[in-house]
Design a protein around this motif. Structure first.
Motif, PDB file in Angstrom:
ATOM      1  N   ARG A   1       1.086  -1.385   0.083  1.00 26.37           N
ATOM      2  CA  ARG A   1       0.044  -0.165  -0.119  1.00 26.37           C
ATOM      3  C   ARG A   1       0.831   1.203   0.109  1.00 26.37           C
ATOM      4  O   ARG A   1       0.198   2.249   0.185  1.00 26.37           O
TER       5      ARG A   1
ATOM      6  N   PRO B   1     -12.044   4.314  -2.143  1.00 29.00           N
ATOM      7  CA  PRO B   1     -11.420   4.561  -0.330  1.00 29.00           C
ATOM      8  C   PRO B   1     -10.692   3.537  -0.123  1.00 29.00           C
ATOM      9  O   PRO B   1      -9.695   3.940   0.599  1.00 29.00           O
ATOM     10  N   GLY B   2     -10.609   2.613  -0.737  1.00 28.07           N
ATOM     11  CA  GLY B   2      -9.664   1.322  -0.483  1.00 28.07           C
ATOM     12  C   GLY B   2      -8.473   1.486  -1.353  1.00 28.07           C
ATOM     13  O   GLY B   2      -7.466   0.223  -0.970  1.00 28.07           O
TER      14      GLY B   2
ATOM     15  N   SER C   1     -12.721  -2.187  -2.638  1.00 18.05           N
ATOM     16  CA  SER C   1     -13.438  -0.999  -1.892  1.00 18.05           C
ATOM     17  C   SER C   1     -13.081   0.181  -3.014  1.00 18.05           C
ATOM     18  O   SER C   1     -12.286   0.966  -2.871  1.00 18.05           O
TER      19      SER C   1
ATOM     20  N   PHE D   1      -4.879   2.763  -1.826  1.00 20.81           N
ATOM     21  CA  PHE D   1      -3.946   3.641  -1.154  1.00 20.81           C
ATOM     22  C   PHE D   1      -2.853   3.947  -1.940  1.00 20.81           C
ATOM     23  O   PHE D   1      -2.231   3.493  -2.811  1.00 20.81           O
TER      24      PHE D   1
ATOM     25  N   ILE E   1     -12.362   7.850  -6.306  1.00 19.05           N
ATOM     26  CA  ILE E   1     -13.595   7.248  -6.143  1.00 19.05           C
ATOM     27  C   ILE E   1     -13.595   5.919  -5.529  1.00 19.05           C
ATOM     28  O   ILE E   1     -14.452   4.922  -5.285  1.00 19.05           O
TER      29      ILE E   1
END
Ligand code: FMN
Lengths: 100, 181
Positions: B20, B70-71, B127, B73, B68
Motif C-alpha cells: 500500500r 476509498p480502499g 473498496s 492507497f 472514487i
C-alpha cells in the motif's frame, strides 16, 4: 469557479469524493471499515488544516499516530480499537489544554 | 525431495504482500504485458474466460480512480480493473457469474505472483465505487467491474498478517477431524 483540472488536485474536493464513496462503501463493507474510513478522512482533514496554517504540533502528532497505524486493522482488530481510544485520549488532552 | 521450482513458487506465494506504499518508479510496458499474460493463463470454468482486464497507467486516470476508491492507497503506477463479461458468463449457465468471479480471482493471483517475481508490489482492491468507475471508464452494462489490482515498486514489503494455522483450517477425510500433520 475552479477549473476541472485544479478541482481534481484540490484537497477539499478529494476529501469530498472520499466521503461520498466511503458512505456508499460502508453500506456493504465490514463494520470496522466505517471507523477506518473516518480515521482516513481525519488524517486528510489534518493535511488540509496544515496547508491552511490551522494545524499545530499536537494535531500533527494525531496525524502521525493515524498514519503509522492505519493498516493495523489488517493485523489486529483489538489493537485497532485501542488506537481509536488512544486518539480520543490525545484529542481530549489537546482540548483540555486550550483556553477559550 | 523439495527444491528448485517448488522452493521458488512457495517463496513467491508466501512472500507476496498487499502493498500500500509505492515508489515513484514507472513499470515498463514489457513487465505490465507479462503481468497481464499471467492473468489470461489462469484456469476458468469450461474455459469460458468471461473476463475483461482494463489497464490504466495514465497518471490523471489513476488520480480519478483514486478519488472514487476509498480502499486504494498511495500512488500506484498502474491499475488493472478486472471485470466479468456477463454475456460471456451466460455460457456457464446459472452458475456462470459465480464461476466467473472464481476465474477472475485466479487470474488476479496469477498477476500478483508474476508481479512479485519481477519485484513489483500489488494490492487487490474491492473498496471502490462501482457506479462511479463504470462512468469514469465507459464500462458497458454487460461488463461488471469486480476488482482493481494496483501495482508499483514497493517502498517496503509489509510484514505478513497472521494466517489461521493449517491445523485449524484443514479437515481430514471429514469435517471436524483436524489436520495433525
Ligand atoms: C478480494 C480482496 C479484496 C481486497 N480489498 C482490499 C481493499 O479494498 N483495500 C486494501 O487495502 N486491501 C484489500 N485487500 C488486501 C487484504 O487486506 C490483504 O490481502 C490481507 O490483509 C492479507 O494480507 P497479504 O495480502 O499481505 O497477505 C483485499 C484482498 C482481497 C483478496
Amino acid at each position: 469557479m475552479k477549473s476541472m483540472e485544479s478541482i481534481l488536485k484540490d484537497k477539499h474536493f478529494q476529501l469530498l469524493a472520499f466521503l461520498i464513496t466511503s458512505a456508499r462503501g460502508c453500506v456493504d463493507e465490514p463494520k470496522l471499515y466505517g471507523p477506518l474510513r473516518l480515521l482516513d478522512a481525519a488524517s486528510r482533514l489534518i493535511d488540509i488544516m496544515e496547508d491552511e496554517g490551522k494545524s499545530n504540533d499536537e494535531i500533527l502528532k494525531l496525524k502521525e499516530l493515524i498514519e503509522e497505524n492505519i493498516d493495523v486493522l489488517m493485523y489486529d482488530e483489538e489493537e485497532f480499537i485501542r488506537l481509536l481510544d488512544e486518539l480520543a485520549k490525545q484529542l481530549a488532552k489537546i482540548i483540555k489544554n486550550q483556553k477559550t | 525431495m523439495l527444491g528448485g521450482r517448488f522452493l521458488e513458487l512457495i517463496t513467491a506465494i508466501k512472500g507476496r504482500r498487499a502493498v500500500r506504499r509505492f515508489r515513484e518508479e514507472p513499470i515498463s510496458l514489457e513487465h505490465l504485458k507479462k503481468i497481464l499474460e499471467a492473468g489470461i493463463w489462469a484456469p476458468s470454468g469450461s474455459n469460458i474466460q468471461a473476463w475483461e482486464f482494463i489497464l490504466v497507467t495514465d497518471k490523471e486516470n489513476i488520480e480519478k480512480i483514486k478519488l472514487i476508491s476509498p480502499g486504494l492507497f498511495d500512488n500506484p503506477q498502474a491499475l488493472i480493473v478486472l471485470c466479468i463479461n456477463k454475456k460471456r458468463a451466460e455460457k456457464g449457465g446459472r452458475l456462470g457469474e459465480n464461476t466467473a468471479l472464481m476465474d477472475i480471482s485466479m487470474a488476479a493471483q496469477n498477476m500478483m505472483l508474476l508481479a512479485y517475481s519481477l519485484g513489483i508490489g500489488s494490492c487487490p482492491v474491492v473498496s471502490f465505487n462501482k457506479t462511479a468507475i463504470r462512468e469514469l471508464l465507459n464500462i458497458p452494462e454487460h461488463v461488471d467491474p469486480v476488482l482493481i489490482l494496483s501495482f508499483g515498486y514497493p517502498k517496503f514489503w509489509p510484514k505478513a498478517p497472521r494466517r489461521r494455522p493449517l491445523k485449524e483450517v484443514v479437515h481430514v477425510e471429514e469435517y471436524g477431524k483436524h489436520f495433525e500433520g
